[in-house]
Each structure stands twice: as structure tokens, then as C-alpha cells.
Write an enzyme that holds these catalytic residues in place. Structure first.
Site, PDB file in Angstrom:
ATOM      1  CD  GLU A   1      -3.061  -1.067   2.182  1.00  0.00           C
ATOM      2  OE1 GLU A   1      -2.639  -0.200   3.248  1.00  0.00           O
ATOM      3  OE2 GLU A   1      -4.134  -1.445   2.308  1.00  0.00           O
TER       4      GLU A   1
ATOM      5  CB  CYS B   1       3.193   7.154   3.192  1.00  0.00           C
ATOM      6  SG  CYS B   1       3.990   5.622   4.265  1.00  0.00           S
TER       7      CYS B   1
ATOM      8  CB  CYS C   1       7.915  -5.624   9.043  1.00  0.00           C
ATOM      9  SG  CYS C   1       9.278  -4.501  10.069  1.00  0.00           S
TER      10      CYS C   1
ATOM     11  CB  CYS D   1       6.867  -2.898  16.573  1.00  0.00           C
ATOM     12  SG  CYS D   1       8.441  -2.385  16.092  1.00  0.00           S
TER      13      CYS D   1
ATOM     14  CB  CYS E   1       3.326  -2.898  14.255  1.00  0.00           C
ATOM     15  SG  CYS E   1       3.363  -2.766  12.421  1.00  0.00           S
TER      16      CYS E   1
ATOM     17  CB  CYS F   1      -1.539   6.111  12.578  1.00  0.00           C
ATOM     18  SG  CYS F   1      -0.257   5.237  13.358  1.00  0.00           S
TER      19      CYS F   1
END
Length: 447
Positions: free
Chosen positions: A111, A124, A131, A135, A138, A352
Site C-alpha cells: 500500500e 508514504c 516486517c 513491534c 503493529c 495510523c
């Protein structure tokens, strides 16, 4: 590994297989120059190709002026102007945010998000699919790393976005840890700021990192003119390890030392990103700890109220008064420029913590991070003189803190219990949905 909150994550040791792209992305400098050199063409033709395609996106290789016909023919056999495509495109009701789901040629989806402001637009971009940083706030971190993007695929996100809205700023704060795909990110940034290619100002590009120390130091040498954003999220090593597992490999003292070296080399302000989670890292004591940690640095702190997601239902957004109190302490007692994230694009899952690729019945929420304007703080002395009536009463802070229902440590322990029942469901959901990515919506960070 198992996190404090019962979320299972795949971490640094995970490996991915090298991707074989066919066709290759034309905006990948290493691939294109190697191709030309191997076939006896002059590398100078690469600049001609990039300049023309960026000015005239509808051109084919055969349309590029002064390009040898045999080179155009050979390029068409191995390269493409675009190797990715827009799968879906959604714009928020207020027209400020457009979320793009981009499909890569091998089926991975990423995205990109366009944020519009008065006289500029910010993009962005993602640098990885998945990943490895793990975290705990996340959902992306629970996936592990599925693929690294090539420099050309990163640049294609900008190429595509420019066809929708002229882009002035780029932030590497989408899917993935940019410094964990270091060479591709550096190559992509160099293409973006090259005046013969995308021609962005270096100060309009921001690279975010959770804090991979060796590459932070390299970045200050390789790209000293771009902005750095550091995802800190906690003021102490113990707390940061529970929120950002990679902190175990790169402890806070080494991270702060790398920050100091970076600023010595670049002379640039650094953005500090701080996700605020209710009763975990939002207390006055933690605000003071953060202030002491950063008071000697030229930083801008961006407080990001947590947006609850499917992957981490045991976390909660902080109370607004807690965010204001936290910001007040940092700004008025430590002279640190501090702002709170401005949410954009909630109705297109562009805010976010809301960004995700969704299927009909299964959906995966992926948290990303945010960035705000790089507003310089006024002089500490001036602020204190002008705001004497607004200074925080330390005794009052201590009283409020002592009246809190739980301490951060107690909350973490309780979250471990509360989160355990939902681990199996979340783990199953993560396995079922194979191609998921996330990006965030940001307000640009520039001087």
C-alpha cells in the site's frame, strides 16, 4: 518469539528467498546499468530513459528520443516501464487522503498513501512486504518478512502516485523497516532526489527506522541531506524491549549514541516518533524520562495516539488529557518541540493503525507510523517566561500518577493475561491471510 502480550512474532533471524523479477523495473538503477554494461551499451542512456519516462509516462521505450533502436528493442524484452499496478484506489470523503493498493508482479500487494495539504502532497511508501522487527503494537510485525522490494519497485510507487497527484514529499514509513532493506532504499532515495530523475529536494524525503544502529550510522554518510525519523516509543530500555523487540539487539544507550553521531554529521533535526498506549507509556513519569533522555538533542517529538487494531486488541488509545499532559511536560519543562499526530483518511482506513489489505470476511489490520511538520521550538527561556501560569505542578503530577488505577508494569502483566485468549485466533488469521501490507497517513516532516 513470544512477546509480553502473547503476540507471536518472527524476528531478525528470518530469511527470505531472492526474488526473480521478469520483467525488471526500468527505474532500478543497478539492474538497468548492469544490463547496459553487459551488452555494450553506454550507461549514459539510462539517464535519457528515466528523464523521458518521468516526463512522458505514456511513452514506450521505442518512443524515447535519441535512444538506439537496438537498445529499445532489447529493453522491451527484459524491462517494463511499470512492473506493478494499482489494484484498488480509495479517496477519503474530505479528499485529503488517497490509499493505493499496489500489486507487484509476483502477486505481493503493498500500500501507498497520498496525503494532500494546502500546496503540497506527501507520499508514504513501503520498502518491504511484511516486517521482521516484531513491534508489538503493529500487526505487520507478526507476519515476519515476506519480501524485500527492489529499488525500482519503491520508485514505481512514486511514479504511480505522480500520475494521480504531483508529489512533493516522500516518507519511508509504510510497510517494512527501511534500513533492513538498506541498499534498495538508498538507491531509491538517490533516484528520487536526482535532478535528472524525480528531482525531489533531499529535505523533502524522510527515512524512518526502529533503530538499526549500524545502518543509522551509514545513512548519515550515504544520505546526509535526507531527514531521519526514529521510532522510539519508550524512554527506558526495559519498557522499549517490551514494545520494540529489536531493542534487545540495539540497546537504548547505543541508539542514543548513534543519534548523537547522526546529528554531529548531518546537523539536521531528527523526528522522534512515539506511539502512545494507554497506561503503558503515557504517564507523567515517562514524559519526564523522555525529556531527560532527549533534552540535549535537536529533535521534534511526534506523539501518536494508538489506534486499536484487530492484531492487538489488548492495547487501548490513551486518554486525550494524558496526551496533552505528556506533551505539556516535554514542551514546557524540557524545551522539546512536541506535537500530536493529526489523523487523516480514517474513512478509507488510511489513518495510523487502520491501514490494511482487507478481504471479504478476513481482514488484517497493520499498524504503521506517522510523521508531523518539523516545527521548530521557540526558545526555552521565552516559553517559560510566556507560560509561567501554565507550568506543571510537579506535586499535582505525582498525585495524579499515584491515583492511577494501574502502573505500566501492572498493565503489561494484565495485558499478557487478557491477550492470551485471543492469540490462537490472531495466529490463525495471520496464517489464512497470506498477502497483507500496511502504510500510514502522515503530515510531512520538513524543515
Amino acid at each position: 518469539t513470544q512477546s509480553t502480550w502473547g503476540v507471536r512474532v518472527r524476528f531478525i533471524s528470518m530469511r527470505t528467498s531472492k526474488r526473480q523479477l521478469n520483467p525488471k523495473p526500468i527505474f532500478d538503477e543497478n539492474l538497468l546499468v548492469t544490463f547496459m554494461t553487459d551488452r555494450g551499451f553506454k550507461p549514459i542512456h539510462a539517464t535519457t530513459i528515466w528523464s523521458d519516462l518521468i516526463r512522458f509516462p505514456q511513452h514506450t521505450f521505442a518512443d524515447i528520443p535519441n535512444l538506439p533502436q537496438n537498445l529499445a528493442d532489447e529493453l522491451s524484452q527484459e524491462f517494463a516501464v511499470l512492473t506493478s499496478k494499482i489494484l484498488t484506489q480509495h479517496t477519503s470523503s474530505d479528499k485529503t487522503t488517497t490509499k493505493l493498493v499496489v500489486q507487484l508482479q509476483d502477486g505481493h500487494n503493498i500500500e501507498s498513501v497520498i496525503m494532500r495539504h494546502q500546496n503540497r502532497a506527501t507520499l508514504c511508501v513501503s520498502s518491504q512486504v511484511g516486517c521482521q522487527m516484531g513491534c508489538t503494537f503493529c500487526a505487520t510485525g507478526t507476519m515476519g518478512l515476506l519480501a524485500n522490494l527492489t529499488a525500482g519497485e519503491i520508485c514505481e510507487q512514486l511514479f504511480i502516485a505522480n500520475s494521480i497527484e504531483p508529489i512533493r514529499n516522500v516518507v519511508f514509513m509504510g510497510m517494512g523497516e527501511p534500513l533492513h532493506n538498506y541498499q534498495a532504499v538508498v538507491s531509491a532515495v538517490r533516484a528520487m532526489v536526482d535532478q535528472r530523475r524525480f528531482a525531489l529536494a533531499p529535505s523533502h524525503v524522510t527515512v524512518s527506522t526502529v533503530g538499526i544502529v549500524p545502518y543509522m550510522l551509514r545513512l548519515s554518510q550515504d544520505l546526509p541531506a535526507v531527514n531521519l525519523a526514529l521510532s522510539l516509543h519508550a524512554p527506558t530500555q526495559e519498557l522499549r524491549e517490551t514494545i520494540v523487540p529489536s531493542a534487545k539487539q540495539y540497546p537504548l544507550p547505543s541508539l542514543i549514541d548513534a543519534l548523537a553521531q547522526h546529528q554531529t554529521r548531518t546537523k539536521k533535526k531528527v523526528l522522534i516518533e512515539y506511539i502512545m498506549i494507554d497506561s503503558v507509556n503515557d504517564t507523567p513519569e515517562q514524559a519526564h524520562q523522555l525529556g531527560v533522555l532527549l533534552k540535549d538533542f535537536d529533535v521534534h517529538i511526534n506523539l501518536i495516539p494508538y489506534n486499536p487494531t484487530l492484531a492487538t486488541p489488548h492495547f487501548h488509545a490513551p486518554k486525550s488529557e494524558h496526551v496533552q499532559r505528556f506533551q505539556h511536560i516535554l514542551y514546557h519543562q524540557y524545551g522539546l518541540a512536541t506535537t500530536t499526530r493529526v489523523t487523516m483518511g480514517q474513512d478509507v482506513d488510511g489513518a495510523c493503525g487502520q491501514l490494511a489489505l482487507q478481504t471479504k470476511e478476513n481482514e488484517k489490520q497493520m499498524d504503521i507510523e506517522d510523521v508531523v511538520p518539523n516545527t521548530r521550538a521557540k526558545g526555552l527561556k521565552e516559553r517559560r517566561n510566556n507560560n509561567t501560569t501554565k507550568k506543571i505542578d510537579d506535586k499535582s503530577d505525582k498525585q495524579k500518577e499515584s491515583n492511577a488505577q494501574t502502573t505500566s508494569k501492572e498493565v503489561l502483566q494484565q495485558n499478557a493475561v487478557n491477550g492470551a485468549d485471543s492469540v490462537n485466533f490472531r495466529a490463525l488469521l495471520l496464517v489464512v491471510v497470506s498477502l497483507l501490507v500496511a502504510v500510514g497517513s502522515f503530515v510531512v516532516f520538513v524543515k
